[in-house]
Design a protein around this motif. Structure first.
Motif, mmCIF file in Angstrom:
data_model
loop_
_atom_site.group_PDB
_atom_site.id
_atom_site.type_symbol
_atom_site.label_atom_id
_atom_site.label_comp_id
_atom_site.label_asym_id
_atom_site.label_seq_id
_atom_site.Cartn_x
_atom_site.Cartn_y
_atom_site.Cartn_z
ATOM 1 N N ALA A 489 -19.474 -4.589 12.163
ATOM 2 C CA ALA A 489 -20.673 -4.200 12.903
ATOM 3 C C ALA A 489 -20.336 -4.136 14.385
ATOM 4 C CB ALA A 489 -21.811 -5.196 12.650
ATOM 5 N N PRO A 490 -21.177 -3.474 15.203
ATOM 6 C CA PRO A 490 -20.910 -3.401 16.645
ATOM 7 C C PRO A 490 -20.900 -4.778 17.291
ATOM 8 C CG PRO A 490 -22.610 -1.827 15.974
ATOM 9 C CD PRO A 490 -22.383 -2.718 14.813
ATOM 10 N N SER A 526 -27.374 -4.403 21.530
ATOM 11 C CA SER A 526 -26.031 -4.177 21.009
ATOM 12 C C SER A 526 -25.699 -2.701 20.861
ATOM 13 C CB SER A 526 -25.880 -4.876 19.653
ATOM 14 O OG SER A 526 -26.122 -6.262 19.774
ATOM 15 N N SER A 527 -26.633 -1.908 20.396
ATOM 16 C CA SER A 527 -26.363 -0.499 20.120
ATOM 17 C C SER A 527 -26.761 0.423 21.259
ATOM 18 C CB SER A 527 -27.099 -0.076 18.846
ATOM 19 O OG SER A 527 -28.489 -0.345 18.963
ATOM 20 N N SER A 560 -31.836 -4.740 11.409
ATOM 21 C CA SER A 560 -31.064 -3.898 12.317
ATOM 22 C C SER A 560 -30.485 -4.677 13.490
ATOM 23 C CB SER A 560 -31.941 -2.761 12.852
ATOM 24 O OG SER A 560 -33.075 -3.292 13.535
ATOM 25 N N ASN A 562 -28.136 -7.422 15.656
ATOM 26 C CA ASN A 562 -26.699 -7.727 15.645
ATOM 27 C C ASN A 562 -26.371 -9.050 16.329
ATOM 28 O OD1 ASN A 562 -25.295 -5.318 14.430
ATOM 29 N ND2 ASN A 562 -26.497 -4.283 16.007
#
Length: 740
Positions: A489-490, A526-527, A560, A562
């Motif tokens: 994952a990121p 995070s994204s 969703s 992180n």
């Protein structure tokens, strides 16, 4: 030596049965001595022969020391009294303690990794563990595991992933503490076990030299100042569950011999040779421990040191380890490499300093393991305690490909860390932890950075208050900046506020319940897009009655998000019940728990992998102990009788506070040692258990070679546990980052 306690007490005025009329009085005394005293045990050798020993004993009796008879009479009476549950019936000679455990487990699991369809599998396993103490030949331990699997081969069910083999077995036979002479003892093992490293080469902060699993034979010969280890076997790994079986790595084989010698209480030296060779391809598709591109490697490690772990002011420890490997490939030729690691520790002025230098050439191996190499670095750490403040600082600097050779990655890493815990009063404390790393890659052959590089940081600030009427509360702030929490994952960037509360108050000597809740609010960046969401968690342990317990740990966060190692609803709930004095049963349900799989040799942080797994485990265990113990499992403490259990977990302590918070994952595959003798291994979730342990205080330590670098034990590596009568001692053992 066999105890006289099991022999029936004989009145002192009654002549021994071997004394008859017409026999000289001194012969009667000899017969009395022989009837009351055992022969010297093998391993208890003295300069006198057997006749000389008996004559010396006779001389002491003639000198008029009747107290020896009185002591033996009293010891026999006490040992045969009902208060001692381990004594055998009068007239039955002691035969050592025998304990047997048979456990059956079945796992049912489902897993889903997008966009792969749902997969399922079932596992069945049986374990047999038998211990037998002998008077003159040490302790014998036999462990046998069998497993069978049905369903999809790539489904993760149970404690360890399967390499695709539907069946597996594991058999290990050990002999511990075999006396050879007055000073020399031997441990031996045959079957499936982990190759060991001699004491002088125990793991450093930057090099881990052991941990390979083999099927073969091994031995250890030791005295207070000498440690010799040798063995050989077929290389492999442990695969599947619920009890992992041995899976050979093709025709790969590993052999070793090592020795340590202590010249005096402070100076020591040692060496170890490793020979690894392979024909054919490795069977492990994960390649975690068997990705060697060489057909044969021969390695030599040398160590010299002074001092021991500094416990008092002015004490110090320093050690230099040098490693040389010669790796050879039949089609591409050979490659030689050197590495050296200098480290030391000093306690001065109330502070404990630890520092080191290291340098390793490319493709440095030790046995079948590739070490973290092609680097050069330095590290330093200081820990101190001033009044109510416990604190620490650390820094490290490392160059990758320091010579700038073309064709290999080059970079520079700088790490900083700190932590502190201030106990404001008896019930209130304030603490924080911080860690940051800067990785700046360089183009090969260049001295200047080719890009800005990567920076990451994490921080944890908390305030804890304990009030008798309200329980313990903990308010925390967690910050993440480009932090790699999981491998799939990121990187995590964001903040989370948490309130953790322990709702159980009061004093409990045994069967202490636990109920802790965590409520939080997260801002996740995070994204690239900011999102906010609530988080929650619960950890509990309850006793429905003295023989029935329920425990679990669950966490809920946005699917969703992180900022944690898991998403959605994740955790486990388990129950255990004693069905009879010798029979126990239990069940566990697991949801979406992150999986941690790392090579103990390390080099990079062991990163968990997020999963969408669901599994159920049902187990039944029969256990029984009998016989008079010469040295029962766990050191018997004066004034204690009976037995209980130890139920524990080894976990990644990210904030170095010594407590396990919800979300701190367990460490799989770590060997835990009880009282420096008895061993077990943590499962997939970091849990372990020692059944049938004597009551009272005990000490637990970890085999550091099985802990993945850069994690290791905190400055105090011992964990204490007090086992209650017919109860269970819950133990949490932390491991911390060594570079923080």
């Amino acid at each position: 030596m066999r105890s006289i306690a099991s022999s029936p007490a004989r009145p002192l005025a009654e002549p021994p049965p071997t004394v008859t009329r017409g026999v000289k009085p001194w012969l009667g005394l000899v017969a009395l001595a022989l009837s009351c005293s055992p022969w010297p045990a093998w391993g208890q050798v003295t300069p006198l022969d057997r006749l000389g020993v008996e004559q010396e004993r006779l001389r002491k009796l003639i000198e008029g020391k009747p107290k020896a008879y009185e002591d033996r009479f009293i010891e026999s009476a006490v040992a045969d009294s009902p208060a001692n549950p381990t004594a055998e019936a009068p007239g039955v000679p002691p035969d050592g303690q025998r304990s047997t455990m048979i456990e059956a487990r079945t796992n049912l699991g489902q897993s889903r990794d997008e966009p792969v369809a749902l997969r399922s599998a079932q596992e069945l396993g049986i374990r047999l563990l038998h211990r037998r103490e002998t008077l003159n030949h040490g302790e014998w331990i036999m462990e046998a595991d069998w497993r069978q699997r049905q369903g999809d081969a790539d489904t993760v069910v149970g404690n360890t992933p399967s390499f695709g083999t539907p069946r597996g077995q594991r058999l290990t036979l050990r002999n511990l503490g075999l006396p050879l002479t007055e000073q020399w003892f031997a441990d031996s093992v045959a079957g499936d076990f982990t190759a060991e490293i001699t004491d002088a080469l125990a793991r450093s902060s930057r090099a881990s030299l052991g941990g390979s699993v083999v099927r073969g034979i091994g031995a250890r010969l030791y005295t207070p100042g000498v440690d010799i280890r040798l063995g050989q076997g077929r290389l492999g790994g442990l695969s599947g569950g619920p009890f992992p079986g041995f899976e050979p790595d093709g025709d790969a084989r590993l052999a070793w011999v090592g020795a340590s010698y202590r010249f005096n209480p402070r100076v020591f030296a040692g060496f170890q040779l490793m020979d690894f060779h392979r024909s054919g391809s490795p069977n492990d598709p994960s390649g975690a421990a068997f990705e060697s591109t060489y057909d044969r490697t021969r390695s030599l490690a040398l160590a010299i040191g002074h001092g021991q772990e500094p416990a008092a002011n002015g004490e110090h420890r320093v050690r230099l380890v040098a490693i040389h490997s010669n790796a050879r490939n039949l089609s591409r030729g050979g490659h030689s490499a050197w590495g050296w690691f200098l480290e030391g520790a000093l306690r001065h002025g109330g502070l404990r300093h630890e520092a080191g230098l290291y340098s390793a050439q490319p493709s440095l191996w030790f046995g079948d393991r590739a070490l973290s190499a092609d680097n050069r670095g330095v590290f330093w750490r200081v820990d101190g305690r001033s009044g109510a403040v416990n604190w620490g600082l650390g820094a490290d600097y490392e160059l990758t490909n320091p010579d700038g050779a073309p064709g290999r990655p080059s970079g520079r890493r700088i790490g900083l860390s700190s932590h502190a815990n201030w106990r404001i009063d008896r019930r209130t404390s304030l603490g924080f932890s911080f860690g940051s790393q800067s990785n700046r890659p360089r183009a090969s052959g260049d001295s200047e950075p080719s890009s800005q590089g990567l920076r990451n940081a994490h921080a944890n600030l908390w305030l804890q208050a304990d009030r008798p009427q309200w329980g313990r509360s903990r308010f925390g702030l967690i910050l993440q900046r480009n932090q790699a929490l999981v491998a799939n994952a990121p990187a995590a960037t964001g903040e989370e506020i948490q309130w953790e509360h322990d709702w159980v108050t009061g004093r409990f000597e045994t069967l202490r319940p636990e109920f802790t809740t965590v409520l939080g609010w997260a801002r996740d960046r995070s994204s690239g897009d900011t999102q906010t969401y609530p988080t929650a968690g619960v950890s509990f342990r309850a006793w429905l009655d003295a023989d029935w317990s329920v425990q679990g740990q669950m966490r809920l966060s946005s699917r969703s998000g992180n900022l944690s190692t898991s998403r959605g609803l994740s955790g486990s709930v388990s129950t255990e019940r004693r069905l009879s004095p010798t029979l126990r049963g239990g069940a566990t349900v697991q949801l979406n728990q992150a999986r941690v799989s790392a090579n103990p040799a390390g080099g990079v942080d062991p990163l968990p992998v997020r999963s969408d797994d669901r599994s159920a485990l049902i187990w039944l265990r029969w256990e029984q102990a009998q016989g008079a113990p010469f040295g029962p499992i766990g050191v018997r403490n004066p004034g204690y009788s009976g037995s209980g259990d130890i139920d524990g977990v080894v976990f990644f302590d990210h904030n170095r506070d010594g407590d396990r918070q919800i979300g701190e994952a367990g460490v799989a595959g770590v060997e835990v040692i009880l009282d420096k003798r008895y061993r077990t291994t943590t499962d997939r979730d970091g849990r372990f258990a020692f059944p049938l342990v004597t009551t009272g205080p005990h000490q637990l330590t970890l085999t550091l070679e099985t802990v993945p670098l850069p994690w290791g034990s905190p400055p105090n590596p011992m964990t204490a546990a007090t086992v209650p009568l017919r109860g269970s001692a819950a133990v949490r053992i932390p491991v911390v980052r060594l570079n923080e």
